[in-house]
Motif scaffolding. Structure first.
Motif, PDB file in Angstrom:
ATOM      1  N   ASP A 172     112.670  47.962  53.480  1.00 36.16           N
ATOM      2  CA  ASP A 172     113.619  49.048  53.554  1.00 36.16           C
ATOM      3  C   ASP A 172     114.275  49.522  52.311  1.00 36.16           C
ATOM      4  O   ASP A 172     114.455  50.739  52.081  1.00 36.16           O
ATOM      5  CB  ASP A 172     114.619  48.834  54.814  1.00 36.16           C
ATOM      6  CG  ASP A 172     114.189  48.729  56.015  1.00 36.16           C
ATOM      7  OD1 ASP A 172     113.254  49.237  56.330  1.00 36.16           O
ATOM      8  OD2 ASP A 172     114.906  48.337  56.857  1.00 36.16           O
ATOM      9  N   LYS A 193     112.792  49.166  49.553  1.00 36.78           N
ATOM     10  CA  LYS A 193     111.766  49.525  48.379  1.00 36.78           C
ATOM     11  C   LYS A 193     111.775  48.713  47.452  1.00 36.78           C
ATOM     12  O   LYS A 193     111.138  48.877  46.289  1.00 36.78           O
ATOM     13  CB  LYS A 193     112.233  50.887  47.780  1.00 36.78           C
ATOM     14  CG  LYS A 193     112.550  52.062  48.641  1.00 36.78           C
ATOM     15  CD  LYS A 193     111.356  52.552  49.660  1.00 36.78           C
ATOM     16  CE  LYS A 193     111.629  53.721  50.655  1.00 36.78           C
ATOM     17  NZ  LYS A 193     110.673  53.915  51.555  1.00 36.78           N
ATOM     18  N   ASP A 194     111.952  47.289  47.759  1.00 36.95           N
ATOM     19  CA  ASP A 194     111.953  46.279  46.776  1.00 36.95           C
ATOM     20  C   ASP A 194     110.186  45.966  46.522  1.00 36.95           C
ATOM     21  O   ASP A 194     109.851  45.377  45.583  1.00 36.95           O
ATOM     22  CB  ASP A 194     112.693  45.234  47.133  1.00 36.95           C
ATOM     23  CG  ASP A 194     114.253  45.450  47.056  1.00 36.95           C
ATOM     24  OD1 ASP A 194     114.783  46.076  46.005  1.00 36.95           O
ATOM     25  OD2 ASP A 194     115.091  44.788  47.895  1.00 36.95           O
ATOM     26  N   LYS A 248     106.346  46.462  48.881  1.00 36.15           N
ATOM     27  CA  LYS A 248     105.787  47.213  50.106  1.00 36.15           C
ATOM     28  C   LYS A 248     105.217  46.167  51.088  1.00 36.15           C
ATOM     29  O   LYS A 248     105.489  44.823  50.747  1.00 36.15           O
ATOM     30  CB  LYS A 248     104.254  47.762  49.558  1.00 36.15           C
ATOM     31  CG  LYS A 248     104.709  49.155  48.746  1.00 36.15           C
ATOM     32  CD  LYS A 248     103.033  49.377  48.263  1.00 36.15           C
ATOM     33  CE  LYS A 248     103.350  50.955  47.289  1.00 36.15           C
ATOM     34  NZ  LYS A 248     101.925  51.439  46.929  1.00 36.15           N
TER      35      LYS A 248
END
Length: 334
Positions: A100, A102-103, A105
């Protein structure tokens, strides 16, 4: 849930046979499209059910409800995160936060962190008193580190713990994983049963027959083709189009889809060159095969490409490369 309660009849029959047997770890193996995931779900649900029958879970107890809403405290599901999201299984809190935020995929492999959580889960006491279940699918998506993390728990499970591993490429699993499981080879349903089931899934009978052939007789793969909108006429055109180098025939396809089609084409051409019948395409739709050496080299190249096809640098360029390789093999003079 439809995936549990209204599956193909051949899956229900296999579940009943396996539920009558003992064993703490099953490996469900076979090619894609035969229902490994559906069978694994049926087994796990029945093992945890408060009022199981010889045919499986009752479907109405508190355990079945918890299973249906993906909130069963005694079930641990291990899948690639991409598949977990697709099938609506909840991710671990840490993994969900990382994705969530975006650290990173979602992973296409079963992560070692998830496996470590599963090992910790195995040590806990059953919340409902009917034991615990670890479901792993597709099991071949464990890398060596992840698989080795599972080994000790798989060999000596704590308490009333059961495993069901489902695989579409069991040969890729570590021998030590396979040796610790009871193996079950998936039943391959007949054409009549497969077509009848596909029609019950609202697939047009004429389309169902053609897509079942394109899937090599695997009904769930044929259903996936139907839901993805695969045009049987386009499938029939593909062999001769790639022989001409026409990339438009795979326009809009994912590289993995195109590779799968070309591997099937290569298989059929090698089969016909040996005097055998093609499996995925009609004989009239096939071009003439290239020389044996060129065809063998093409087959090896397709297998090498399969290792990285899910991570293309440029999907369009990969499609062009795949079609170019097919054209070269089919038109080679040596």
């Amino acid at each position: 849930m439809a995936e549990v309660n209204a599956g193909p009849p051949w899956i229900a029959a296999q579940a009943e046979r396996l539920l009558a047997q003992r064993g703490h770890a099953w490996l469900l193996q076979g090619p894609s499209g035969l229902g490994q995931y559906g069978l694994a779900i049926r087994l796990a649900r029945a093992w945890l059910c408060d009022e199981p029958t010889p045919q499986g879970a009752c479907g109405h107890c508190a355990s079945c409800h918890a299973f249906d809403v993906r909130a069963h405290t005694d079930l641990c599901v291990l899948m690639p995160e991409t598949l977990m999201l697709e099938l609506e299984w909840p991710l671990g809190e840490k993994a969900q936060k990382e994705i969530d935020g975006k650290d990173r995929k979602p992973s296409k492999e079963i992560r070692v962190d998830a496996m470590r959580d599963a090992v910790e889960f195995a040590q806990r006491t059953s919340g409902r008193g009917r034991g615990k279940v670890v479901l792993v699918y597709p099991a071949e998506r464990m890398n060596h580190v992840t698989a080795n993390t599972l080994l000790k728990t798989l060999e000596e499970p704590a308490g009333d713990l059961r495993f069901v591993l489902a695989s579409e490429a069991a040969h890729q699993l570590l021998p030590t994983i396979r040796s610790r499981c009871l193996a079950h080879t998936m039943v391959w349903p007949g054409e009549e049963d497969s077509l009848s089931w596909l029609q019950r899934q609202d697939v047009d009978p004429a389309v169902a027959k053609k897509l079942l052939r394109a899937a090599g007789g695997r009904p769930e793969d044929a259903l996936a083709y139907a839901r993805a909108g695969l045009d049987p006429a386009a499938w029939a055109r593909l062999p001769k189009a790639v022989a001409r180098g026409d990339v438009s025939v795979v326009s809009g396809w994912a590289p993995a889809q195109a590779l799968d089609a070309l591997q099937k084409l290569c298989h059929d051409l090698l089969a016909t060159a040996c005097g055998a019948a093609p499996r995925f395409f009609e004989t009239a739709d096939l071009p003439a095969p290239g020389p044996a050496g060129a065809m063998a080299a093409w087959s090896r190249e397709l297998m090498r490409t399969a290792r990285t096809v899910e991570h293309p640098f440029n999907a369009g360029l990969m499609l062009e490369s795949l079609v170019s390789g097919a054209r070269s093999a089919l038109n080679s003079r040596h």
